[in-house]
Design a protein around this motif. Structure first.
Motif, short mmCIF file in Angstrom:
data_model
loop_
_atom_site.label_atom_id
_atom_site.label_comp_id
_atom_site.label_asym_id
_atom_site.label_seq_id
_atom_site.Cartn_x
_atom_site.Cartn_y
_atom_site.Cartn_z
N ILE A 6 0.84 -1.19 0.00
CA ILE A 6 0.00 0.00 0.00
C ILE A 6 0.88 1.25 0.00
O ILE A 6 1.82 1.37 0.77
N LYS A 7 0.56 2.18 -0.91
CA LYS A 7 1.29 3.44 -1.01
C LYS A 7 0.40 4.57 -0.49
O LYS A 7 -0.82 4.42 -0.39
N ALA A 8 1.00 5.69 -0.19
CA ALA A 8 0.23 6.85 0.28
C ALA A 8 -0.80 7.27 -0.76
O ALA A 8 -1.90 7.71 -0.41
N SER A 9 -0.50 7.11 -2.02
CA SER A 9 -1.44 7.50 -3.08
C SER A 9 -2.65 6.57 -3.14
O SER A 9 -3.64 6.89 -3.79
N ASP A 10 -2.60 5.42 -2.46
CA ASP A 10 -3.74 4.50 -2.42
C ASP A 10 -4.76 4.89 -1.35
O ASP A 10 -5.85 4.35 -1.31
N LEU A 11 -4.39 5.81 -0.47
CA LEU A 11 -5.23 6.16 0.66
C LEU A 11 -6.16 7.31 0.33
O LEU A 11 -5.89 8.09 -0.57
N GLU A 19 -17.68 12.42 2.47
CA GLU A 19 -17.17 13.14 1.30
C GLU A 19 -15.65 12.99 1.26
O GLU A 19 -14.98 13.18 2.27
N VAL A 20 -15.13 12.66 0.09
CA VAL A 20 -13.68 12.52 -0.07
C VAL A 20 -13.04 13.90 -0.03
O VAL A 20 -13.39 14.79 -0.80
N VAL A 21 -12.11 14.08 0.90
CA VAL A 21 -11.38 15.34 1.05
C VAL A 21 -10.09 15.27 0.26
O VAL A 21 -9.71 16.23 -0.40
N GLY A 23 -7.72 12.28 -2.14
CA GLY A 23 -7.62 10.94 -2.69
C GLY A 23 -8.38 10.79 -3.98
O GLY A 23 -9.19 11.64 -4.34
N ASP A 24 -8.12 9.70 -4.65
CA ASP A 24 -8.69 9.47 -5.98
C ASP A 24 -9.72 8.35 -6.03
O ASP A 24 -10.19 7.99 -7.09
N TYR A 25 -10.07 7.80 -4.88
CA TYR A 25 -10.99 6.66 -4.86
C TYR A 25 -12.29 7.04 -4.18
O TYR A 25 -12.31 7.88 -3.28
N PRO A 26 -13.39 6.44 -4.56
CA PRO A 26 -14.67 6.74 -3.92
C PRO A 26 -14.79 6.03 -2.57
O PRO A 26 -14.07 5.09 -2.27
N VAL A 27 -15.72 6.51 -1.77
CA VAL A 27 -16.02 5.90 -0.48
C VAL A 27 -17.18 4.93 -0.68
O VAL A 27 -18.13 5.24 -1.39
N ASN A 28 -17.08 3.77 -0.05
CA ASN A 28 -18.17 2.80 -0.10
C ASN A 28 -19.27 3.29 0.84
O ASN A 28 -19.24 3.07 2.04
N ARG A 29 -20.27 3.99 0.30
CA ARG A 29 -21.31 4.60 1.11
C ARG A 29 -22.19 3.57 1.81
O ARG A 29 -22.80 3.88 2.84
N ALA A 30 -22.27 2.37 1.30
CA ALA A 30 -23.08 1.34 1.96
C ALA A 30 -22.48 0.96 3.31
O ALA A 30 -23.20 0.60 4.24
N ARG A 31 -21.17 1.03 3.43
CA ARG A 31 -20.50 0.66 4.68
C ARG A 31 -20.21 1.86 5.57
O ARG A 31 -19.69 1.70 6.67
N LEU A 32 -20.54 3.04 5.12
CA LEU A 32 -20.20 4.25 5.86
C LEU A 32 -20.74 4.26 7.30
O LEU A 32 -19.97 4.55 8.22
N PRO A 33 -22.00 3.96 7.55
CA PRO A 33 -22.48 3.99 8.94
C PRO A 33 -21.73 3.05 9.88
O PRO A 33 -21.40 3.42 11.01
#
Length: 58
Positions: A6-11, A19-21, A23-33
């Protein structure tokens, strides 16, 4: 994937509503809660880090 790969660019950095502040990847909103609630309940510390991987097993 092993942690050593894992690299820093993967985070990503996201805020408390998912909301992504940074990074280049989306957040899995289904698992957010299930991610946010336990982290918000811990009042110790100023920042929290959580690793989620599709290869993790319970």
């Amino acid at each position: 994937m092993h942690f050593s790969q894992i690299k820093a660019s993967d985070l990503i950095l996201c805020n408390h509503i998912g909301e992504v502040v940074e990074g280049d990847y989306p957040v899995n909103r289904a698992r957010l809660p299930e991610i946010i609630i336990p982290l918000c309940c811990r009042t110790s510390g100023k920042a929290k880090c959580l690793n989620l991987s599709p290869y993790a097993a319970a």
